[in-house]
Design an enzyme around this catalytic site. Structure first.
Site, PDB file in Angstrom:
ATOM      1  N   SER A   1       0.845  -1.188   0.000  1.00 37.09           N
ATOM      2  CA  SER A   1       0.000   0.000   0.000  1.00 37.09           C
ATOM      3  C   SER A   1       0.877   1.233   0.000  1.00 37.09           C
ATOM      4  CB  SER A   1      -0.894   0.003   1.250  1.00 37.09           C
ATOM      5  OG  SER A   1      -1.551   1.241   1.409  1.00 37.09           O
TER       6      SER A   1
ATOM      7  N   TYR B   1      -1.480  -0.445  10.308  1.00 39.38           N
ATOM      8  CA  TYR B   1      -1.537  -0.963   8.935  1.00 39.38           C
ATOM      9  C   TYR B   1      -0.336  -0.460   8.131  1.00 39.38           C
ATOM     10  CZ  TYR B   1      -3.500  -1.595   4.193  1.00 39.38           C
ATOM     11  OH  TYR B   1      -3.714  -1.933   2.880  1.00 39.38           O
TER      12      TYR B   1
END
Length: 246
Positions: free
Chosen positions: A154, A167
């Site tokens: 990501s 995350y």
């Protein structure tokens, strides 16, 4: 000569005869990746936590003529990861060409609001599973003689984004794993890369771009690409906005 050249080109842009495991393959990016890999000729095994979700997808894919099988697996649980890899080894006769680590978990919270349960679930699902699956798959990838690992990372692992600290830490660690594994396992003919999307609203254009790139990295045409973290973000990570967006 022309026939030989055409044949070589066809082989460069085909996954025919190759096998793949895609975690989190019933939804979103994982689902799109399965369809793209199958379209290029790969035989695929997927996993997800929900049995009904798997069965629904398998019926859809069977109707389309896709070569996909599936298993229930909570990727946050080490024992279930190990059982899945035993199944994959059996299904693919001890060899695997492609591992796509797509499964992940996240919650949007300020860091001080994270609970211990939030933290452990995100770490286990997003980072631990990717690390563990890769090491479990290593002997199968090596045995294939041409192995590929693609992590779905990501942009959160590249730049700072609000309310995603755990995350982001997982994805940053995965980006480093990409480089470490690529160097360690090159001798075993295993390539390792990461695709790092911006926020993806599946199933529009952005999701297509991710699945196209994942598939390309698995092709023989990409055989000299390893250890790379490639962002699919319209230029966000280099400009702080999306120059490709209106």
């Amino acid at each position: 000569m022309a026939d030989s050249s055409a044949s070589n080109m066809s082989l460069r842009w085909s996954l025919r005869g190759m096998t793949a495991l895609v975690t989190g393959g019933t939804k979103g990016i994982g689902h799109a990746i399965v369809e793209e890999l199958d379209g290029l000729g790969a035989t695929i095994h997927i996993c997800a936590r929900n049995k009904d979700g798997i069965n629904t997808r398998l019926k859809e894919w069977e109707a389309k003529g896709y070569q996909v099988t599936g298993s229930v697996c909570d990727v946050s649980v080490p024992a279930e990861r190990e059982e899945l890899m035993k199944t994959v080894s059996s299904v693919f006769c001890g060899k695997l060409n492609i591992l796509v680590n797509s499964a992940a978990a996240y919650v949007f919270k300020d860091t001080l609001d994270f609970t211990a349960e939030d933290h452990s679930n995100i770490m286990a699902t997003t980072f631990d599973s990717s690390f563990h699956f890769s090491t479990l798959a290593h002997p199968l990838l090596k045995a294939s003689g041409s192995g590929n690992i693609v992590f779905i990372s990501s942009v959160a692992g590249v730049v700072a984004l609000p309310m995603l600290s755990n995350y982001s830490a997982c994805k940053g660690a995965i980006n480093q794993l990409t480089k470490s594994f690529a160097c360690e396992w090159a001798k075993d003919k295993i390539r390792v890369n990461s695709v790092a999307p911006w926020v993806i609203r599946t199933p529009p254009l952005e999701s297509n771009q991710v699945m196209f790139l994942v598939a390309f990295l698995c092709l023989p045409a990409a055989s000299y690409i390893t250890g790379q973290v490639i962002c699919v973000d319209g230029g966000f990570t280099v400009n702080g906005f999306h120059p490709l967006h209106d």
